[in-house]
Write a protein that holds these residues in place. Sequence first.
Motif, mmCIF file in Angstrom:
data_model
loop_
_atom_site.group_PDB
_atom_site.id
_atom_site.type_symbol
_atom_site.label_atom_id
_atom_site.label_comp_id
_atom_site.label_asym_id
_atom_site.label_seq_id
_atom_site.Cartn_x
_atom_site.Cartn_y
_atom_site.Cartn_z
ATOM 1 N N GLU A 151 1.021 -1.118 0.133
ATOM 2 C CA GLU A 151 -0.179 0.051 -0.082
ATOM 3 C C GLU A 151 1.029 1.401 0.148
ATOM 4 O O GLU A 151 1.745 1.482 0.730
ATOM 5 N N HIS A 170 -7.171 -6.389 4.070
ATOM 6 C CA HIS A 170 -6.466 -5.542 4.531
ATOM 7 C C HIS A 170 -7.290 -4.137 4.383
ATOM 8 O O HIS A 170 -7.380 -2.964 5.202
ATOM 9 N N ARG A 173 -10.094 -4.045 6.717
ATOM 10 C CA ARG A 173 -9.733 -3.852 8.046
ATOM 11 C C ARG A 173 -9.283 -2.397 8.258
ATOM 12 O O ARG A 173 -9.752 -2.075 9.294
ATOM 13 N N GLN A 174 -8.779 -1.810 7.349
ATOM 14 C CA GLN A 174 -8.594 -0.481 7.561
ATOM 15 C C GLN A 174 -9.923 0.378 7.661
ATOM 16 O O GLN A 174 -10.005 1.423 8.383
ATOM 17 N N THR A 313 -1.798 1.353 12.582
ATOM 18 C CA THR A 313 -2.250 1.244 11.433
ATOM 19 C C THR A 313 -3.578 0.625 11.605
ATOM 20 O O THR A 313 -4.548 0.802 10.560
ATOM 21 N N PHE A 314 -3.810 -0.220 12.360
ATOM 22 C CA PHE A 314 -5.277 -1.085 12.408
ATOM 23 C C PHE A 314 -6.105 -0.536 13.658
ATOM 24 O O PHE A 314 -7.381 -0.876 13.527
#
Length: 324
Positions: A151, A170, A173-174, A313-314
Amino acid sequence: MLNNVAALMLDDVHPFELGVLCEVFGLDRSDEGLPVHDFAVVSAEGPVLRTHAGFTISTPYGLDRLEEADLVAVPAGSRFGERDFPEEVLVALRRAVERGARVLSVCSGAYLLGAAGLLDGRHCTTHWRHADDLARRFPEAVVEPDVLYVEDGPVTTSAGTAAGIDACLHLVRQAYGPAAANTIARRMVVPPHRDGGQAQYIERPLPRTRCDTVGDTLAWMERHLDQEMTVEQLAAQAHMSPRTFARRFQQETGTTPYRWLLRQRVLLAQHLLETSDETIDAIADRTGFGNAAALRHQFVRALDTTPQAYRRTFRGPSAVVEAA
């Protein structure tokens, strides 16, 4: 958020990669509390397109449908490395990014993003068979050939086949958090999370089904990740000599006890960073690393990122501040 998703296909599209996009973003899973996407399959070259498997796909949606999309996803296609793409498609992709949309490519779909100039100056990836050619064709791109997905700003690129699932999860999830991604993964019967750079750094253990003689010991190890373990202790747990245990463990898991244990500890740390507010020290203790410095060292070696950056990030910056 990814409320509106468009899968952009061209002639000779690969059905599996297109199917991945439809499965993750195109199904109504509101019965499980998941968001429902306004999803459409868009044709760049007429209402009926061929697949590389020999059948055709029709869709009523043309390029104008991309103007609404929060995410434009490009599946793989045959001979993408050799063909020229319609200029109106490249313009539509550039316009999508300029107005704030995200773009995603699966496998050789990266060629289309490259032709639109969206890989210039960005890190990206594709299937390992195409990596060298992609780098030659788009010299301004920074191609990473060994990772699952990359990314870089609004552009996400993934390697072949199953890596497209990882990249889609991903993005979910973001946008919606780990619970949503985990629920979709469970429905698809796939791992809920593999970090993009993980593949080239970590040797994953083989499935438990092959562990005929050390399976019970593996289960015990998973339940006691916070404890110190030696081969001698584990061999006693398995009622074997240390030498026999080490040989059987290698045969049945494909790795050593130390590396298997380290992998499980990193996985547990990832889970705790995603889902809990525990401090880094507390997570280090629960995962058997002992202290934050040791956790950070192994985390960086495994995932090429720090525990704090991973949590950010998460879960967002606020979670890092609260759990520091």
